[in-house]
Design an enzyme around this catalytic site. Structure first.
Site, PDB file in Angstrom:
ATOM      1  N   PRO A   9       0.719  -1.431   0.011  1.00  0.00           N
ATOM      2  CA  PRO A   9      -0.119   0.056  -0.028  1.00  0.00           C
ATOM      3  C   PRO A   9       0.871   1.237   0.107  1.00  0.00           C
ATOM      4  CG  PRO A   9      -0.091  -1.141   2.231  1.00  0.00           C
ATOM      5  CD  PRO A   9       0.491  -2.026   1.143  1.00  0.00           C
ATOM      6  N   ASN A  10       0.236   2.232  -0.701  1.00  0.00           N
ATOM      7  CA  ASN A  10       0.922   3.488  -0.976  1.00  0.00           C
ATOM      8  C   ASN A  10       2.195   3.930  -1.622  1.00  0.00           C
ATOM      9  OD1 ASN A  10      -1.453   4.872   0.479  1.00  0.00           O
ATOM     10  ND2 ASN A  10      -0.390   3.999   2.342  1.00  0.00           N
ATOM     11  N   ARG A  17       5.655  12.440  -2.536  1.00  0.00           N
ATOM     12  CA  ARG A  17       5.812  13.094  -1.356  1.00  0.00           C
ATOM     13  C   ARG A  17       6.788  12.387  -0.415  1.00  0.00           C
ATOM     14  NH1 ARG A  17       0.267  11.728   0.502  1.00  0.00           N
ATOM     15  NH2 ARG A  17      -0.642  11.526  -1.679  1.00  0.00           N
ATOM     16  N   TYR A  22      11.827   8.574   1.179  1.00  0.00           N
ATOM     17  CA  TYR A  22      11.737   7.540  -0.070  1.00  0.00           C
ATOM     18  C   TYR A  22      12.128   7.693  -1.061  1.00  0.00           C
ATOM     19  CZ  TYR A  22       8.151   5.869   3.645  1.00  0.00           C
ATOM     20  OH  TYR A  22       7.655   5.213   4.675  1.00  0.00           O
ATOM     21  N   ASN A  73       8.031  -5.726  -1.410  1.00  0.00           N
ATOM     22  CA  ASN A  73       8.023  -4.592  -0.319  1.00  0.00           C
ATOM     23  C   ASN A  73       6.500  -4.299   0.262  1.00  0.00           C
ATOM     24  OD1 ASN A  73       8.022  -2.134   1.082  1.00  0.00           O
ATOM     25  ND2 ASN A  73       9.194  -0.986  -0.277  1.00  0.00           N
ATOM     26  N   ALA A  76       3.371  -0.979   4.831  1.00  0.00           N
ATOM     27  CA  ALA A  76       2.682  -1.073   6.105  1.00  0.00           C
ATOM     28  C   ALA A  76       2.322  -2.378   6.645  1.00  0.00           C
ATOM     29  CB  ALA A  76       1.689   0.064   6.186  1.00  0.00           C
ATOM     30  N   GLU A  97      12.298  -9.904   1.482  1.00  0.00           N
ATOM     31  CA  GLU A  97      11.745  -8.825   2.003  1.00  0.00           C
ATOM     32  C   GLU A  97      12.720  -7.711   1.898  1.00  0.00           C
ATOM     33  OE1 GLU A  97      11.159  -8.766   6.384  1.00  0.00           O
ATOM     34  OE2 GLU A  97      10.472  -6.689   6.250  1.00  0.00           O
ATOM     35  N   HIS A  99      12.822  -3.073   1.765  1.00  0.00           N
ATOM     36  CA  HIS A  99      12.281  -1.882   1.992  1.00  0.00           C
ATOM     37  C   HIS A  99      13.152  -0.654   1.466  1.00  0.00           C
ATOM     38  CE1 HIS A  99       9.433  -3.599   4.670  1.00  0.00           C
ATOM     39  NE2 HIS A  99      10.392  -4.536   4.982  1.00  0.00           N
ATOM     40  N   LEU A 100      12.572   0.312   1.010  1.00  0.00           N
ATOM     41  CA  LEU A 100      13.352   1.803   0.600  1.00  0.00           C
ATOM     42  C   LEU A 100      14.152   2.217   1.895  1.00  0.00           C
ATOM     43  CD1 LEU A 100      10.366   3.102  -1.281  1.00  0.00           C
ATOM     44  CD2 LEU A 100      12.618   2.509  -2.337  1.00  0.00           C
ATOM     45  N   ARG A 106      13.934   3.722  12.222  1.00  0.00           N
ATOM     46  CA  ARG A 106      12.953   4.757  12.227  1.00  0.00           C
ATOM     47  C   ARG A 106      11.939   4.482  13.433  1.00  0.00           C
ATOM     48  NH1 ARG A 106       9.850   4.633   6.755  1.00  0.00           N
ATOM     49  NH2 ARG A 106       8.881   6.368   7.706  1.00  0.00           N
TER      50      ARG A 106
HETATM   51  O1  CA2 Z   1      10.894   1.719   3.598  1.00  0.00           O
HETATM   52  C1  CA2 Z   1       9.672   0.937   2.802  1.00  0.00           C
HETATM   53  O2  CA2 Z   1      10.114   0.783   1.814  1.00  0.00           O
HETATM   54  C2  CA2 Z   1       8.582   0.877   3.570  1.00  0.00           C
HETATM   55  O3  CA2 Z   1       8.141  -0.402   3.279  1.00  0.00           O
HETATM   56  C3  CA2 Z   1       7.580   2.106   3.018  1.00  0.00           C
HETATM   57  C4  CA2 Z   1       6.120   1.865   3.934  1.00  0.00           C
HETATM   58  C5  CA2 Z   1       6.263   1.821   5.195  1.00  0.00           C
HETATM   59  O4  CA2 Z   1       5.008   1.622   5.983  1.00  0.00           O
HETATM   60  C6  CA2 Z   1       7.507   0.949   5.581  1.00  0.00           C
HETATM   61  O5  CA2 Z   1       7.455   0.983   6.962  1.00  0.00           O
HETATM   62  C7  CA2 Z   1       8.555   0.911   4.991  1.00  0.00           C
HETATM   63  C8  CA2 Z   1       5.323   3.252   3.249  1.00  0.00           C
HETATM   64  C9  CA2 Z   1       5.207   3.256   1.823  1.00  0.00           C
HETATM   65  C10 CA2 Z   1       4.399   4.507   1.556  1.00  0.00           C
HETATM   66  O6  CA2 Z   1       5.135   5.210   0.558  1.00  0.00           O
HETATM   67  C11 CA2 Z   1       5.047   6.427   0.692  1.00  0.00           C
HETATM   68  C12 CA2 Z   1       5.498   7.097  -0.549  1.00  0.00           C
HETATM   69  C13 CA2 Z   1       5.282   8.300  -0.750  1.00  0.00           C
HETATM   70  C14 CA2 Z   1       4.431   9.238   0.221  1.00  0.00           C
HETATM   71  C15 CA2 Z   1       3.865   8.399   1.182  1.00  0.00           C
HETATM   72  C16 CA2 Z   1       4.088   7.310   1.422  1.00  0.00           C
END
Ligand code: CA2
Length: 143
Positions: A9-10, A17, A22, A73, A76, A97, A99-100, A106
């Site tokens: 998601p997202n 943003r 990210y 990835n 959340a 697994e 993550h960026l 964090r």
């Molecule tokens: O660091 C990562 O790749 C995460 O998987 C990104 C997730 C976060 O919930 C994990 O804890 C770590 C969030 C992805 C949402 O990405 C956005 C990108 C732009 C603006 C808002 C959110």
């Protein structure tokens, strides 16, 4: 070899943003980088994103027999989803697994990954390069 990239998601909002967390690349930019490296390494990739947990569950189930590895990835859902953990464990396709961001540097709630114990390994904190490292890890676990 076929490798399935799954994005939760997202992640479709990347590049719009929170660039300080990210990065500035969009998910389409990252996909293009993955495809370029995959072609050098002579592997096929399928690259998908969804905001729905159940869709990730279905895609992981359907990967059995079609893909040699999954790079995920889970965003959340990493921190919340018993369903994803059970599916990765049940299906048995080697899963990496990624993550960026460095989830361990964090907020406390991001330190715990429910899927980490059923994955081959975890790569986090390298921005878009985490995807390339995930691709290489997927090949490595099949070598
Ligand atoms: O660091 C990562 O790749 C995460 O998987 C990104 C997730 C976060 O919930 C994990 O804890 C770590 C969030 C992805 C949402 O990405 C956005 C990108 C732009 C603006 C808002 C959110």
């Amino acid at each position: 070899m076929k490798i399935l990239f799954l994005n939760g998601p997202n992640l479709n909002l990347l590049g719009t943003r929170e660039p300080e967390v990210y990065g500035r690349l969009t998910l389409a930019d990252i996909e293009a980088e993955v495809r370029q490296r995959a072609s050098q390494l002579k592997v096929e990739v399928d690259f998908r994103q969804t905001n729905q947990e159940g869709e990730l569950v279905n895609w992981i189930q359907e990967a059995k027999g079609k893909f040699q590895a999954i790079v995920i990835n889970a965003a959340a859902y990493t921190h919340t989803s018993v369903a994803l953990r059970d599916t990765i464990s049940a299906v048995g396709v080697p899963t990496i697994e990624i993550h960026l961001s460095n989830i361990h540097a964090r907020e406390e709630f991001r330190h715990k990954s429910l899927i980490a114990p059923v994955c081959k390994g975890q790569i986090c904190g390298f921005g878009a390069k985490s995807y390339i490292l995930g691709l290489e890890a997927a090949i490595y676990v099949n070598a």
